[in-house]
Design a protein around this motif. Structure first.
Motif, short mmCIF file in Angstrom:
data_model
loop_
_atom_site.label_atom_id
_atom_site.label_comp_id
_atom_site.label_asym_id
_atom_site.label_seq_id
_atom_site.Cartn_x
_atom_site.Cartn_y
_atom_site.Cartn_z
N GLU A 80 0.81 -1.22 0.00
CA GLU A 80 0.00 0.00 0.00
C GLU A 80 0.84 1.28 0.00
O GLU A 80 0.30 2.37 0.20
N LEU A 81 2.14 1.17 -0.23
CA LEU A 81 3.00 2.34 -0.10
C LEU A 81 2.55 3.48 -1.01
O LEU A 81 2.41 4.64 -0.57
N GLU A 82 2.33 3.20 -2.27
CA GLU A 82 1.93 4.26 -3.21
C GLU A 82 0.58 4.86 -2.83
O GLU A 82 0.38 6.07 -2.96
N VAL A 83 -0.34 4.02 -2.36
CA VAL A 83 -1.65 4.51 -1.93
C VAL A 83 -1.50 5.43 -0.72
O VAL A 83 -2.13 6.50 -0.64
N ASP A 84 -0.64 5.04 0.22
CA ASP A 84 -0.42 5.86 1.40
C ASP A 84 0.16 7.22 1.04
O ASP A 84 -0.27 8.26 1.57
N PRO A 126 2.48 20.74 9.27
CA PRO A 126 3.63 20.16 9.99
C PRO A 126 3.42 18.69 10.33
O PRO A 126 4.37 17.90 10.34
N HIS A 127 2.19 18.31 10.62
CA HIS A 127 1.89 16.91 10.92
C HIS A 127 1.99 16.05 9.66
O HIS A 127 2.39 14.89 9.71
N LEU A 128 1.64 16.64 8.52
CA LEU A 128 1.72 15.91 7.26
C LEU A 128 3.15 15.44 7.00
O LEU A 128 3.38 14.31 6.54
N SER A 129 4.11 16.27 7.31
CA SER A 129 5.51 15.89 7.15
C SER A 129 5.85 14.70 8.06
O SER A 129 6.55 13.76 7.64
N ARG A 130 5.33 14.73 9.27
CA ARG A 130 5.57 13.61 10.20
C ARG A 130 4.90 12.34 9.70
O ARG A 130 5.46 11.23 9.81
N PHE A 131 3.71 12.46 9.13
CA PHE A 131 3.02 11.29 8.60
C PHE A 131 3.82 10.66 7.45
O PHE A 131 3.91 9.44 7.31
N LEU A 135 -1.74 11.20 1.23
CA LEU A 135 -1.22 12.36 1.94
C LEU A 135 -0.76 13.48 1.01
O LEU A 135 -0.86 14.66 1.35
N MET A 136 -0.23 13.10 -0.15
CA MET A 136 0.35 14.09 -1.05
C MET A 136 -0.25 14.00 -2.45
O MET A 136 0.46 13.75 -3.44
N PRO A 137 -1.57 14.20 -2.59
CA PRO A 137 -2.15 14.30 -3.92
C PRO A 137 -1.62 15.56 -4.60
O PRO A 137 -1.01 16.42 -3.95
N GLU A 169 -4.47 8.94 10.79
CA GLU A 169 -3.07 9.12 10.43
C GLU A 169 -2.19 9.09 11.68
O GLU A 169 -1.08 8.54 11.65
N GLU A 170 -2.69 9.66 12.76
CA GLU A 170 -1.94 9.60 14.02
C GLU A 170 -1.82 8.16 14.51
O GLU A 170 -0.77 7.76 15.04
N LEU A 171 -2.90 7.38 14.34
CA LEU A 171 -2.83 5.97 14.73
C LEU A 171 -1.78 5.23 13.92
O LEU A 171 -1.06 4.38 14.44
N ARG A 172 -1.69 5.55 12.64
CA ARG A 172 -0.65 4.94 11.79
C ARG A 172 0.74 5.20 12.36
O ARG A 172 1.58 4.30 12.42
N VAL A 173 0.97 6.44 12.75
CA VAL A 173 2.27 6.77 13.33
C VAL A 173 2.49 5.95 14.60
O VAL A 173 3.58 5.39 14.82
#
Length: 230
Positions: free
Chosen positions: A113-117, A136-141, A121-123, A197-201
């Motif tokens: 799922e890497l490309e989907v992930d 700033p959180h998007l960068s962390r994700f 986040l970055m369409p 997304e936070e849960l993913r982290v």
């Protein structure tokens, strides 16, 4: 209603016309941003979207209706103070995002799922989809995806087990986003999306930390609450 909000934002921009002109000039630096071609429409579209992102945060968020002279003056005063720090923060966030994005693109596809992930986040229009205070959180994700990919190469079975924690929640969010939603419910779904997304982290890259307390139960509770909304 939307017409009231549009009128409110035009009023604020007109009162701050000099600051808005200066803002547009400052955002010209985005023409030098690496990987600018990622953004749909290139550097001009990226600059315009960055401007809209900042203006929405300054004026759209929690617009003070009904409008009074006191509320208007207070919001403009607050916007003038915030604007001094927001442009450097935005430029830094975008630079960090593009750099991490480039590094991930150079990695082998370590999990299915890497490309989907990454595309979630970055369409190509990510600045129109991501509020200023989430950048700033998007960068962390993204860094979480990077760490997950590195670990998945070492232990794909463990990665699969962790992914099974996330999958039912993501399926539920996707289904909600594909349905007709009221404004209030769509806003709640966006909150749910960021919590996920936070849960993913928390699951894949715990050392990066989370911006809020998060667990599968907390996500499940919020999901049920959102489902029950009109």
């Amino acid at each position: 209603c939307s017409s009231d909000l549009a009128g409110w934002m035009r009023l604020c921009e007109r009162d701050m016309r000099d600051e808005m002109k200066a803002l547009k000039r400052s955002l010209g630096e985005l023409k030098q941003a690496t990987q600018v071609a990622l953004f749909e429409g290139g550097s001009d579209a990226l600059r315009d979207a960055a401007y809209e992102n900042l203006v929405a945060f300054l004026f759209d968020k929690d617009a003070p209706f009904p409008v009074t002279t006191e509320r208007f003056e207070a919001r403009v005063k607050d916007a003038r103070i915030k604007l001094q720090h927001m442009v450097p923060q935005l430029l830094s966030s975008i630079g960090s995002l593009f750099e991490t994005y480039r590094e991930i693109c150079l990695m082998p596809k370590a999990y299915p799922e890497l490309e989907v992930d990454v595309s979630r986040l970055m369409p190509s229009d990510f600045l129109r989809r991501t509020p200023f205070d989430q950048l700033p959180h998007l960068s962390r994700f993204l860094k979480g995806i990077q760490l997950r990919a590195e670990r998945a190469k070492v232990d794909p079975r463990k990665d699969f087990q962790k992914a099974e924690v996330i999958k039912p929640f993501q399926d539920a969010v996707d289904a909600l986003l594909d349905s007709e939603l009221s404004f209030a419910k769509r806003t709640a779904v966006e909150d749910l999306r960021w919590m996920l997304e936070e849960l993913r982290v928390s699951v894949f890259a715990q050392e990066l930390g989370t911006a809020q307390k998060v667990s599968p139960k907390r996500v499940s509770d919020l999901l049920e609450k959102v489902r029950g909304m009109k």
